[in-house]
Design a protein around this motif. Structure first.
Motif, mmCIF file in Angstrom:
data_model
loop_
_atom_site.group_PDB
_atom_site.id
_atom_site.type_symbol
_atom_site.label_atom_id
_atom_site.label_comp_id
_atom_site.label_asym_id
_atom_site.label_seq_id
_atom_site.Cartn_x
_atom_site.Cartn_y
_atom_site.Cartn_z
ATOM 1 N N VAL A 16 14.609 -28.725 -8.472
ATOM 2 C CA VAL A 16 15.888 -28.853 -7.757
ATOM 3 C C VAL A 16 16.144 -30.306 -7.373
ATOM 4 O O VAL A 16 17.226 -30.861 -7.615
ATOM 5 C CB VAL A 16 15.904 -27.939 -6.510
ATOM 6 C CG1 VAL A 16 17.085 -28.282 -5.605
ATOM 7 C CG2 VAL A 16 15.974 -26.475 -6.925
ATOM 8 N N ILE A 204 22.412 -25.195 -9.071
ATOM 9 C CA ILE A 204 21.600 -24.784 -7.924
ATOM 10 C C ILE A 204 22.177 -23.541 -7.245
ATOM 11 O O ILE A 204 21.437 -22.706 -6.716
ATOM 12 C CB ILE A 204 21.493 -25.953 -6.919
ATOM 13 C CG1 ILE A 204 20.757 -27.139 -7.561
ATOM 14 C CG2 ILE A 204 20.771 -25.527 -5.641
ATOM 15 C CD1 ILE A 204 20.780 -28.420 -6.747
ATOM 16 N N THR A 227 17.740 -25.778 1.072
ATOM 17 C CA THR A 227 18.157 -26.904 0.223
ATOM 18 C C THR A 227 19.469 -27.490 0.735
ATOM 19 O O THR A 227 20.414 -26.753 1.030
ATOM 20 C CB THR A 227 18.327 -26.450 -1.241
ATOM 21 O OG1 THR A 227 17.079 -25.965 -1.728
ATOM 22 C CG2 THR A 227 18.793 -27.601 -2.124
#
Length: 366
Positions: A16, A204, A227
């Motif tokens: 990521v 994502i 995140t």
């Protein structure tokens, strides 16, 4: 620094955050990932200044600390390790030790003090949107951003929030893509997000859950919980796109999206060889004839349509039509025309949540 964590979680976090590491920076520190072990979590951050991605994973923290490691090499090492627990610890002043089962790596690291500090964003004015909805809106517009840097503002996507709706708009001078959806927000926002950022965001985002978004005058924060994605916004005034979209038309056809897409894709096989990618539409009462000619040959496709208005001959770059037809999701669509030199507007037949516009290619006889 010393911690133990699961390989799969670490690998996913690296994957990521690596999306923000371009490898093109003149600053060596920006080719690395910041690993921060503290407060029972591992925080991994990648950045190229314009775009920063931070993600947290659970770990057994034995000793706090932080280092910067080469993003590509560290990612390759972790990916190749066995599916087991990984122990990472400071070995010397400039290296870390990575142990997994019977494998041991020593990896040189850089100083965490040299890594850029992420912009501080006050998450007061948040608006929320379903991840799946945002992902579909980005996919439905991002293909139309400008690829050339001559007009930087057009390399991004305009985000407009007003009157309980969110609009995403992209245009490159040849086509325009607009997606519009109702959201639960009474705020008003207008900002242009770099296409590069949204290309990574869409990878994502997931199909379930909500994402919280905060805008400042210069940045956007996309918060997915563990995140966070922070990106600078593009500066400048976006084109007044509403003045470009025709409000009236003299000709409207109803057509099956898959059928016209297949026809254009076949016709473009010949068109590509001529380097023009030109497809000609000859629209008549009950059918439309698509033709293309090049030095290597020609092609003719016939397609049933429902027509309202007068017949018309018009031509387009096949790629621009294919791009938008692939991204639309309804089986029947409307195509609206005004003249052979005016833009074509393409919409869903049922759900009025998207508008696509393509400029025609001028034919010699026009």
């Amino acid at each position: 620094m010393k911690f133990i964590c699961e390989k799969n979680k670490l690998q996913e976090a690296i994957s990521v955050t690596q999306k923000a590491v371009t490898g093109k920076s003149a600053m060596p520190i920006l080719q690395g990932l910041l690993i921060d072990a503290s407060e029972g979590k591992i925080t991994i951050t990648g950045s190229d200044i314009d775009l920063s991605i931070e993600t947290k994973i659970d770990a057994n923290i034995i000793e706090n600390g932080k280092v910067v490691v080469d993003a590509r090499l560290f990612g390759d090492i972790v990916r190749k390790l066995p599916n087991s627990s990984i122990e990472i610890s400071s070995a010397t002043d400039n290296s870390i030790e990575i142990i997994c089962e019977k494998t041991k790596f020593n990896l040189i690291h850089m100083s965490a003090d040299d890594f850029p500090v992420l912009p501080s964003i006050d998450e007061k004015n948040i608006f929320s949107i379903e991840q799946k909805l945002l992902k579909n809106m980005i996919r439905g517009t991002i293909f139309a951003i400008a690829q050339e840097e001559s007009r930087p503002i057009l390399t991004g996507v305009l985000v407009e929030i007003k009157d309980g709706r969110i609009n995403l708009v992209a245009l490159d001078g040849y086509r325009l893509a607009l997606k519009s959806e109702a959201i639960d927000s009474d705020g008003s926002i207008k900002a242009v997000i770099p296409g590069k950022t949204l290309n990574e965001v869409v990878k994502i985002l997931e199909d379930e859950g909500v994402v919280n978004i905060t805008f400042t005058s210069n940045h956007i924060l996309i918060n997915l919980g563990d995140t966070k994605i922070i990106s600078r916004l593009l500066e400048g005034e976006f084109i007044k796109y509403t003045s470009i979209i025709p409000e009236e038309y003299s000709l409207k056809i109803t057509v099956e999206r898959n059928k016209i897409l297949n026809c254009i894709e076949r016709a473009s096989l010949v068109a590509k060889e001529g380097n023009t990618n030109l497809i000609k539409f000859d629209i008549n009462d009950e059918f439309m004839v698509l033709t293309s000619n090049s030095q290597l040959g020609n092609v003719r496709e016939e397609l049933n349509i429902i027509l309202q208005g007068e017949p018309l001959q018009i031509a387009f770059n096949a790629k621009y039509m294919i791009d938008l037809l692939k991204i639309m999701d309804e089986e029947e669509i409307y195509m609206e025309f005004s003249s052979s030199v005016s833009p074509c507007v393409v919409k869903n037949k049922q759900d009025d949540n998207c508008t696509y516009l393509v400029l025609p290619v001028r034919l010699l006889n026009n």
